[in-house]
Motif scaffolding. Structure first.
Motif, PDB file in Angstrom:
ATOM      1  N   ILE A   1      49.076  45.432  40.573  1.00 57.63           N
ATOM      2  CA  ILE A   1      49.490  44.075  40.919  1.00 57.63           C
ATOM      3  C   ILE A   1      48.324  43.314  41.541  1.00 57.63           C
ATOM      4  CG2 ILE A   1      50.982  42.699  42.417  1.00 57.63           C
ATOM      5  CD1 ILE A   1      53.094  44.957  42.070  1.00 57.63           C
ATOM      6  N   LEU A   2      47.649  43.926  42.513  1.00 63.79           N
ATOM      7  CA  LEU A   2      46.507  43.268  43.159  1.00 63.79           C
ATOM      8  C   LEU A   2      45.371  43.026  42.174  1.00 63.79           C
ATOM      9  CD1 LEU A   2      46.278  45.058  46.610  1.00 63.79           C
ATOM     10  CD2 LEU A   2      46.922  42.694  46.164  1.00 63.79           C
ATOM     11  N   GLY A   3      45.055  44.025  41.375  1.00 62.70           N
ATOM     12  CA  GLY A   3      43.984  43.881  40.384  1.00 62.70           C
ATOM     13  C   GLY A   3      44.304  42.833  39.335  1.00 62.70           C
ATOM     14  N   GLY A   4      45.540  42.821  38.877  1.00 62.13           N
ATOM     15  CA  GLY A   4      45.952  41.831  37.883  1.00 62.13           C
ATOM     16  C   GLY A   4      45.922  40.419  38.432  1.00 62.13           C
ATOM     17  N   PHE A   5      46.350  40.249  39.677  1.00 61.27           N
ATOM     18  CA  PHE A   5      46.328  38.933  40.304  1.00 61.27           C
ATOM     19  C   PHE A   5      44.900  38.434  40.451  1.00 61.27           C
ATOM     20  CE2 PHE A   5      45.906  36.462  44.268  1.00 61.27           C
ATOM     21  CZ  PHE A   5      46.617  35.333  43.891  1.00 61.27           C
ATOM     22  N   LEU A   6      44.029  39.276  40.967  1.00 61.54           N
ATOM     23  CA  LEU A   6      42.634  38.869  41.150  1.00 61.54           C
ATOM     24  C   LEU A   6      41.948  38.585  39.810  1.00 61.54           C
ATOM     25  CD1 LEU A   6      41.535  41.256  44.014  1.00 61.54           C
ATOM     26  CD2 LEU A   6      42.040  38.814  44.154  1.00 61.54           C
ATOM     27  N   ALA A   7      42.194  39.426  38.821  1.00 61.82           N
ATOM     28  CA  ALA A   7      41.601  39.212  37.505  1.00 61.82           C
ATOM     29  C   ALA A   7      42.112  37.919  36.872  1.00 61.82           C
ATOM     30  CB  ALA A   7      41.899  40.401  36.591  1.00 61.82           C
ATOM     31  N   ALA A   8      43.413  37.643  37.015  1.00 65.37           N
ATOM     32  CA  ALA A   8      43.978  36.421  36.442  1.00 65.37           C
ATOM     33  C   ALA A   8      43.377  35.177  37.086  1.00 65.37           C
ATOM     34  CB  ALA A   8      45.496  36.418  36.608  1.00 65.37           C
TER      35      ALA A   8
END
Length: 55
Positions: free
Chosen positions: A13-20
């Motif tokens: 979730i954290l990685g996806g949010f930052l990447a997005a």
């Protein structure tokens, strides 16, 4: 927050949010993104975080 102690779903979730967020502003899609989009992404990430917390 100790990232090593988070489970795999929370790391995703954290990685996806930052990447997005980074990709939203880094790639020129021909569309004007603004802070409101980041707020909506954040609300979605928090909602998903709460769903994962209930599992």
């Amino acid at each position: 927050m100790n990232l090593l102690r988070l489970n795999i779903w929370r790391k995703c979730i954290l990685g996806g949010f930052l990447a997005a967020v980074v990709l939203m502003f880094a790639i020129d899609w021909g569309y004007h993104f603004n802070v409101g989009h980041v707020v909506r992404l954040f609300v979605g990430a928090v909602a998903l975080w709460l769903v994962v917390d209930r599992l």
